[in-house]
Motif scaffolding. Structure first.
Motif, PDB file in Angstrom:
ATOM      1  N   ILE A 147       0.794  -1.230  -0.001  1.00  0.00           N
ATOM      2  CA  ILE A 147      -0.019   0.021   0.095  1.00  0.00           C
ATOM      3  C   ILE A 147       0.930   1.179  -0.156  1.00  0.00           C
ATOM      4  CG2 ILE A 147      -1.677   1.287   1.251  1.00  0.00           C
ATOM      5  CD1 ILE A 147      -2.789  -1.513   2.250  1.00  0.00           C
ATOM      6  N   PHE A 148       2.112   1.141   0.883  1.00  0.00           N
ATOM      7  CA  PHE A 148       2.785   2.398   0.906  1.00  0.00           C
ATOM      8  C   PHE A 148       3.512   2.537  -0.544  1.00  0.00           C
ATOM      9  CE2 PHE A 148       7.264   3.515   1.165  1.00  0.00           C
ATOM     10  CZ  PHE A 148       6.992   5.029   1.597  1.00  0.00           C
ATOM     11  N   ILE A 149       3.938   1.762  -1.164  1.00  0.00           N
ATOM     12  CA  ILE A 149       4.642   1.653  -2.352  1.00  0.00           C
ATOM     13  C   ILE A 149       3.656   1.939  -3.265  1.00  0.00           C
ATOM     14  CG2 ILE A 149       5.807   0.428  -4.278  1.00  0.00           C
ATOM     15  CD1 ILE A 149       7.255  -1.350  -2.067  1.00  0.00           C
ATOM     16  N   TYR A 150       2.609   1.412  -3.741  1.00  0.00           N
ATOM     17  CA  TYR A 150       1.802   1.717  -4.659  1.00  0.00           C
ATOM     18  C   TYR A 150       0.938   3.203  -4.464  1.00  0.00           C
ATOM     19  CZ  TYR A 150       2.065  -2.789  -6.739  1.00  0.00           C
ATOM     20  OH  TYR A 150       2.533  -3.698  -7.376  1.00  0.00           O
ATOM     21  N   ALA A 151       1.226   3.671  -3.191  1.00  0.00           N
ATOM     22  CA  ALA A 151       0.521   5.212  -3.050  1.00  0.00           C
ATOM     23  C   ALA A 151       1.549   6.208  -3.358  1.00  0.00           C
ATOM     24  CB  ALA A 151       0.133   5.108  -1.269  1.00  0.00           C
ATOM     25  N   HIS A 152       2.626   5.942  -3.627  1.00  0.00           N
ATOM     26  CA  HIS A 152       3.760   6.806  -4.012  1.00  0.00           C
ATOM     27  C   HIS A 152       4.444   6.452  -5.522  1.00  0.00           C
ATOM     28  CE1 HIS A 152       3.417   6.917   0.384  1.00  0.00           C
ATOM     29  NE2 HIS A 152       3.628   8.081   0.443  1.00  0.00           N
ATOM     30  N   HIS A 153       4.001   7.423  -6.264  1.00  0.00           N
ATOM     31  CA  HIS A 153       4.447   7.103  -7.724  1.00  0.00           C
ATOM     32  C   HIS A 153       6.016   7.139  -7.781  1.00  0.00           C
ATOM     33  CE1 HIS A 153       4.704  11.391  -7.711  1.00  0.00           C
ATOM     34  NE2 HIS A 153       5.401  11.373  -8.818  1.00  0.00           N
ATOM     35  N   THR A 154       6.580   7.911  -7.133  1.00  0.00           N
ATOM     36  CA  THR A 154       8.197   7.648  -7.344  1.00  0.00           C
ATOM     37  C   THR A 154       8.626   6.444  -6.742  1.00  0.00           C
ATOM     38  OG1 THR A 154       8.214  10.277  -6.918  1.00  0.00           O
ATOM     39  CG2 THR A 154      10.198   8.945  -6.737  1.00  0.00           C
ATOM     40  N   THR A 155       8.289   6.226  -5.352  1.00  0.00           N
ATOM     41  CA  THR A 155       8.632   4.805  -5.013  1.00  0.00           C
ATOM     42  C   THR A 155       7.974   3.518  -5.903  1.00  0.00           C
ATOM     43  OG1 THR A 155       8.148   5.839  -2.997  1.00  0.00           O
ATOM     44  CG2 THR A 155       8.523   3.433  -2.790  1.00  0.00           C
ATOM     45  N   LEU A 156       7.200   3.785  -6.373  1.00  0.00           N
ATOM     46  CA  LEU A 156       6.651   2.658  -7.354  1.00  0.00           C
ATOM     47  C   LEU A 156       7.344   2.423  -8.554  1.00  0.00           C
ATOM     48  CD1 LEU A 156       4.378   0.667  -8.048  1.00  0.00           C
ATOM     49  CD2 LEU A 156       2.996   2.477  -9.222  1.00  0.00           C
ATOM     50  N   GLU A 157       7.844   3.877  -9.113  1.00  0.00           N
ATOM     51  CA  GLU A 157       8.657   3.530 -10.317  1.00  0.00           C
ATOM     52  C   GLU A 157       9.985   2.933 -10.015  1.00  0.00           C
ATOM     53  OE1 GLU A 157       9.502   3.439 -13.932  1.00  0.00           O
ATOM     54  OE2 GLU A 157       7.365   4.115 -13.545  1.00  0.00           O
ATOM     55  N   LEU A 158      10.525   3.393  -8.861  1.00  0.00           N
ATOM     56  CA  LEU A 158      11.701   2.746  -8.278  1.00  0.00           C
ATOM     57  C   LEU A 158      11.636   1.202  -8.017  1.00  0.00           C
ATOM     58  CD1 LEU A 158      14.781   3.702  -7.326  1.00  0.00           C
ATOM     59  CD2 LEU A 158      13.940   4.079  -5.112  1.00  0.00           C
ATOM     60  N   MET A 159      10.592   0.925  -7.285  1.00  0.00           N
ATOM     61  CA  MET A 159      10.351  -0.496  -7.165  1.00  0.00           C
ATOM     62  C   MET A 159      10.355  -1.259  -8.562  1.00  0.00           C
ATOM     63  SD  MET A 159       6.975  -2.677  -6.101  1.00  0.00           S
ATOM     64  CE  MET A 159       6.311  -2.211  -7.730  1.00  0.00           C
ATOM     65  N   ARG A 160       9.516  -0.728  -9.280  1.00  0.00           N
ATOM     66  CA  ARG A 160       9.344  -1.362 -10.720  1.00  0.00           C
ATOM     67  C   ARG A 160      10.980  -1.526 -11.649  1.00  0.00           C
ATOM     68  NH1 ARG A 160       3.602   0.727 -12.311  1.00  0.00           N
ATOM     69  NH2 ARG A 160       2.312  -0.936 -11.267  1.00  0.00           N
ATOM     70  N   THR A 161      11.806  -0.632 -11.342  1.00  0.00           N
ATOM     71  CA  THR A 161      13.162  -0.720 -11.895  1.00  0.00           C
ATOM     72  C   THR A 161      13.696  -1.573 -11.164  1.00  0.00           C
ATOM     73  OG1 THR A 161      12.873   1.845 -12.199  1.00  0.00           O
ATOM     74  CG2 THR A 161      15.270   0.800 -12.062  1.00  0.00           C
ATOM     75  N   PHE A 162      13.714  -1.806  -9.915  1.00  0.00           N
ATOM     76  CA  PHE A 162      14.676  -2.820  -9.230  1.00  0.00           C
ATOM     77  C   PHE A 162      13.941  -4.364  -9.391  1.00  0.00           C
ATOM     78  CE2 PHE A 162      16.700   0.548  -7.212  1.00  0.00           C
ATOM     79  CZ  PHE A 162      17.813   0.250  -6.808  1.00  0.00           C
ATOM     80  N   ILE A 163      12.882  -4.413  -9.585  1.00  0.00           N
ATOM     81  CA  ILE A 163      12.201  -5.720  -9.646  1.00  0.00           C
ATOM     82  C   ILE A 163      11.705  -5.942 -11.089  1.00  0.00           C
ATOM     83  CG2 ILE A 163      11.571  -6.286  -7.321  1.00  0.00           C
ATOM     84  CD1 ILE A 163       8.804  -5.684  -8.053  1.00  0.00           C
ATOM     85  N   ARG A 164      12.339  -5.362 -11.914  1.00  0.00           N
ATOM     86  CA  ARG A 164      12.183  -5.612 -13.567  1.00  0.00           C
ATOM     87  C   ARG A 164      10.691  -5.475 -13.973  1.00  0.00           C
ATOM     88  NH1 ARG A 164      16.021  -9.706 -12.220  1.00  0.00           N
ATOM     89  NH2 ARG A 164      18.168  -8.928 -12.599  1.00  0.00           N
TER      90      ARG A 164
END
Length: 156
Positions: free
Chosen positions: A102-119
Motif C-alpha cells: 500500500i505504501f509503495i503503490y501510494a507513492h508514484h516515485t517509490t512505485l517507479e523505483l520498485m519497478r526498476t529494481f524488480i524489473r
C-alpha cells in the motif's frame, strides 16, 4: 447448505437446503446429510467433506457412529483460511505485509523505483479468493526480498 456427490466420472449436485433463519446445529446438519446419504445409498458414500466448524464436528462424530465405513475430511479452503487467520495473529504479520505494498503503490516515485529494481513486475498478485491473493502477495514479497532491500538501501 449444498450437497454434492463426487465420483470418478463427475461431481453431481444432489440438493440444497436454505436455512439461514435456522440454527445450524450438528444434529440438523447430520439429519440432512443422512437423508442425502440414504438417497444415494450408504454403501456408495466413502467420504464426507465439510469445514471444521464446531457444528460440523458434531455432525462428523455422529456420522462416525452411524456410518462406520465413511470417513470425514476437512474442506481445504476453510483449513487454509484458518491457517491465515492464525498467521495474522502472529504480531499482525498479514497487516504489516499488506501495508508495505500500500505504501509503495501510494507513492508514484517509490512505485517507479520498485519497478526498476524488480524489473517492471508488481508485488501484489491477485488470486481467485481474497486468501489466495494474500498468500500470493506474501509469496511475491518473499521472492523479491533481496531486490526490495536493494531498492531501499540504494542512493536513488
Amino acid at each position: 447448505m449444498n450437497l454434492c456427490v463426487n465420483c470418478k466420472e463427475d461431481t453431481t449436485f444432489i440438493s440444497s437446503k436454505y436455512n439461514s433463519l435456522e440454527a445450524h446445529t450438528g444434529e440438523d446438519i447430520f439429519k440432512y446429510m443422512l437423508s442425502a446419504t440414504e438417497e444415494v445409498g450408504p454403501k456408495n458414500v466413502a467420504q464426507v467433506v465439510t469445514d471444521n466448524t464446531s457444528n460440523n464436528m458434531v455432525t462428523t462424530k455422529m456420522l462416525k457412529v452411524k456410518m462406520t465405513s465413511t470417513f470425514w475430511s476437512p474442506y481445504a479452503t476453510h483449513t487454509i483460511n484458518l491457517m491465515f487467520e492464525d498467521i495474522d495473529k502472529l504480531e499482525n504479520t498479514l497487516e504489516e505485509a499488506k501495508s508495505f505494498p500500500i505504501f509503495i503503490y501510494a507513492h508514484h516515485t517509490t512505485l517507479e523505483l520498485m519497478r526498476t529494481f524488480i524489473r517492471k513486475r508488481d508485488i501484489v498478485r491477485p488470486g481467485v479468493t481474497r486468501f489466495a491473493s494474500v498468500f500470493l502477495t506474501l509469496q511475491s514479497l518473499l521472492e523479491k526480498t533481496d531486490k526490495l532491500r536493494a531498492m531501499f538501501t540504494s542512493t536513488d
